[in-house]
Design a protein around this motif. Structure first.
Motif, PDB file in Angstrom:
ATOM      1  N   SER A  59       0.867  -1.184   0.000  1.00 22.50           N
ATOM      2  CA  SER A  59       0.000   0.000   0.000  1.00 22.50           C
ATOM      3  C   SER A  59       0.899   1.228   0.000  1.00 22.50           C
ATOM      4  O   SER A  59       2.128   1.124   0.079  1.00 22.50           O
ATOM      5  N   ASP A  82      -3.309   3.794   3.497  1.00 24.73           N
ATOM      6  CA  ASP A  82      -4.045   2.627   3.001  1.00 24.73           C
ATOM      7  C   ASP A  82      -4.494   2.804   1.552  1.00 24.73           C
ATOM      8  O   ASP A  82      -5.542   2.329   1.130  1.00 24.73           O
ATOM      9  N   LYS A 100     -14.384  12.123  -4.604  1.00 28.04           N
ATOM     10  CA  LYS A 100     -14.788  10.969  -5.416  1.00 28.04           C
ATOM     11  C   LYS A 100     -13.610  10.300  -6.119  1.00 28.04           C
ATOM     12  O   LYS A 100     -13.682   9.138  -6.468  1.00 28.04           O
ATOM     13  N   PRO A 103      -8.972   6.681  -3.973  1.00 28.43           N
ATOM     14  CA  PRO A 103      -9.121   5.229  -4.119  1.00 28.43           C
ATOM     15  C   PRO A 103      -9.947   4.639  -2.975  1.00 28.43           C
ATOM     16  O   PRO A 103      -9.855   5.108  -1.831  1.00 28.43           O
ATOM     17  N   ALA A 104     -10.729   3.623  -3.279  1.00 31.40           N
ATOM     18  CA  ALA A 104     -11.521   2.934  -2.256  1.00 31.40           C
ATOM     19  C   ALA A 104     -10.588   2.394  -1.185  1.00 31.40           C
ATOM     20  O   ALA A 104      -9.530   1.843  -1.490  1.00 31.40           O
ATOM     21  N   GLY A 105     -10.963   2.582   0.068  1.00 29.90           N
ATOM     22  CA  GLY A 105     -10.187   2.078   1.193  1.00 29.90           C
ATOM     23  C   GLY A 105      -9.162   3.041   1.745  1.00 29.90           C
ATOM     24  O   GLY A 105      -8.641   2.820   2.838  1.00 29.90           O
ATOM     25  N   LYS A 143      -2.899  -2.684   5.098  1.00 29.25           N
ATOM     26  CA  LYS A 143      -3.517  -1.758   6.054  1.00 29.25           C
ATOM     27  C   LYS A 143      -2.448  -1.361   7.058  1.00 29.25           C
ATOM     28  O   LYS A 143      -1.863  -2.214   7.721  1.00 29.25           O
TER      29      LYS A 143
END
Length: 179
Positions: A59, A82, A100, A103-105, A143
């Motif tokens: 990550s 993350d 928007k 990135p997701a997460g 993570k």
């Protein structure tokens, strides 16, 4: 600040790690930040793109820190972590407004403005040029561990132990003295 010794950069206190490359369409190394990256201007997070990081990267984290802020402890403008390992670019404004394009997460913690986003440059008038250190960290875990409620210092503590490599880009901004 210009006639005083500059405070050290945040990485001066961390163990050395390999470097990689970060570039931006919005931040030119050692040059004045654009108005879009100024708090009273557009207040938009800059475009960043990185490459050459270690193959074991799981990550990324991105920060922006002003070591020249007259606080005794600098000023955190942006702390994001993350970011999935397959993301190697953030478009301008990704960490501003509706976010928007994040990135997701990806997780934001509060910056020193008290908001979970990018906060642009805003040095005091007449304080001389301030350095804005944009850093991308290659992280050895998907993570990092903390959640969005911790301070930038806690994220930095975790990055100290989980960074495989770092890339840095420094922009400069100054507000002239009034009158």
């Amino acid at each position: 600040m210009s006639d005083q010794k500059k405070p050290p950069l945040p990485h001066d206190f961390l163990p050395p790690v390999p470097s990689f490359t970060v570039v931006s369409d919005d931040v030119t190394p050692e040059a004045r930040l654009k108005d879009a990256q100024v708090h009273a201007g557009g207040n938009l997070s800059p475009h960043l793109r990185w490459e050459g990081f270690p193959s074991g990267t799981k990550s990324f984290a991105v920060t922006c820190f002003d070591p020249d802020a007259p606080t005794g402890s600098g000023f955190w403008h942006w702390v994001l972590f993350d970011i999935p390992a397959d993301v190697t670019e953030l478009p301008a404004g990704a960490a501003s407004g509706d976010m928007k394009a994040l990135p997701a997460g990806a997780v934001h913690v509060r910056n020193d403005y008290g908001t979970r986003d990018f906060g642009g440059a805003a040095p005091p008038a007449g304080d001389g040029p301030h350095r804005y250190v944009f850093t991308v960290y290659a992280v050895d875990q998907e993570k990092l561990g903390p959640d969005g409620e911790v301070s930038p210092a806690v994220v930095g503590f975790n990055l100290r132990f989980h960074s495989l490599a770092r890339a840095q880009l420094i922009g400069v901004y100054e507000v002239p003295a009034e009158g």
